[in-house]
Design an enzyme around this catalytic site. Structure first.
Site, PDB file in Angstrom:
ATOM      1  N   TYR A  37       0.840  -1.194   0.000  1.00  0.00           N
ATOM      2  CA  TYR A  37       0.000   0.000   0.000  1.00  0.00           C
ATOM      3  C   TYR A  37       0.882   1.255   0.000  1.00  0.00           C
ATOM      4  O   TYR A  37       1.237   1.802   1.043  1.00  0.00           O
ATOM      5  CB  TYR A  37      -0.936   0.008   1.209  1.00  0.00           C
ATOM      6  CG  TYR A  37      -1.753  -1.260   1.388  1.00  0.00           C
ATOM      7  CD1 TYR A  37      -1.990  -2.126   0.322  1.00  0.00           C
ATOM      8  CD2 TYR A  37      -2.277  -1.600   2.633  1.00  0.00           C
ATOM      9  CE1 TYR A  37      -2.735  -3.285   0.488  1.00  0.00           C
ATOM     10  CE2 TYR A  37      -3.022  -2.755   2.803  1.00  0.00           C
ATOM     11  CZ  TYR A  37      -3.244  -3.600   1.731  1.00  0.00           C
ATOM     12  OH  TYR A  37      -3.972  -4.753   1.911  1.00  0.00           O
ATOM     13  N   PRO A  48     -14.797  -6.963   2.555  1.00  0.00           N
ATOM     14  CA  PRO A  48     -15.917  -7.533   3.306  1.00  0.00           C
ATOM     15  C   PRO A  48     -17.287  -6.952   2.965  1.00  0.00           C
ATOM     16  O   PRO A  48     -18.309  -7.571   3.294  1.00  0.00           O
ATOM     17  CB  PRO A  48     -15.553  -7.200   4.752  1.00  0.00           C
ATOM     18  CG  PRO A  48     -14.767  -5.936   4.647  1.00  0.00           C
ATOM     19  CD  PRO A  48     -13.977  -6.062   3.381  1.00  0.00           C
TER      20      PRO A  48
END
Length: 279
Positions: free
Chosen positions: A56, A203
């Protein structure tokens, strides 16, 4: 009632609804200030598990969390990942599980995060070009040296998990999983049987973007959003599930955290379970 906390590796207690920092902009401008505010707000709201990775921003995301949260509150666990190397045009970012690369990335993560030990370090992906034993074995050596507390894996099969567990203790698995994407049901079940934390990434989507259907119906019944229902379903799915929804918005962060208080009825659970997954 399902507990709202989990002991990773048997000794690190975290609240089960975590935060994924991947979406936080790291540029040195107003967006970065907003990212810092989101990270700090997550901790204020009681989030104790924050997920990042070298991938990231090639360390920039880790550095952002340091600026936002260091010195870290005692109850906060920052977990990061290694095993991916920067792009080398025309090649995009590539997996790299060579022992010397993993060792170097762990050393750099320790320095960036300003810690003496990475309490939970996850292998971002298994490199198919390097024997699995060499990859997890290297992390095991670093654990023995005191530089890693617990070791986790990401995007693994049941067979890979089993193979890794013959070499090291696996504390967590981070696979893609949600109410409409249950490809890794068997991996979740293996984690549940062994008491291994299961951190589903992505999710919420695609549930939050679905056209009206059972998820939207349950959301209306609960006075919640589709995203909150998706998170509530995950928390209800198994006590080893620790969702890590990510956002760069404080509003969405607060919405996500509020999902931890939702409780599904038996009927709602059954209807959501019957929702056709996307595989």
């Amino acid at each position: 009632m399902t507990s709202d906390s989990f002991r990773i590796g048997g000794d690190i207690t975290v609240r089960r609804l975590g935060f994924g920092a991947m979406q936080l902009p790291t540029e040195p401008d107003e967006a970065r200030k907003a990212s810092i505010a989101v990270a700090r707000r997550a901790v204020e709201l009681g989030v104790t598990l924050i997920d990042t990775a070298y991938l990231y921003g090639w360390g920039a995301n880790e550095e952002l969390l340091v600026e936002a949260l260091y010195p870290y509150p005692d109850e906060v666990l920052i977990t990061t990942k290694v095993g991916v190397v920067p792009p080398d045009p025309p090649r995009e970012a590539a997996l790299c599980g060579r022992p010397e690369v993993l060792r170097d990335q762990v050393e750099r993560a320790l320095r960036r995060l300003r810690v003496d030990r990475l309490d939970l370090l996850q292998l971002h992906r298994i490199d198919p070009e390097v024997p699995l034993a060499d990859q997890v074995g290297t992390l095991g050596e670093l654990q023995a040296e005191g530089k890693i507390g617990h070791i986790g894996l990401s995007e693994v099969t049941v067979a890979e998990l089993d193979q890794a567990r013959q070499i090291i203790d696996v504390a967590s698995v981070q696979n893609r999983y949600n109410v409409l994407d249950r490809e890794h049901d068997a991996v979740l079940e293996a984690c549940a049987a062994a008491g291994i934390a299961f951190l589903p990434w992505r999710p919420v989507l695609p549930a939050a973007a679905e056209p009206p259907g059972e998820i939207a119906t349950v959301a209306a019944e609960l006075g919640a959003t589709a995203a909150q229902v998706a998170l509530a379903w995950l928390l209800d799915r198994s006590p080893v599930v620790l969702p890590i929804p990510g956002t760069a918005s404080i509003e969405h962060l607060e919405e996500n955290v509020a999902a931890a208080s939702l409780r599904l009825s038996d009927d709602q659970r059954s209807r959501l379970n019957a929702t056709r997954p996307r595989v």
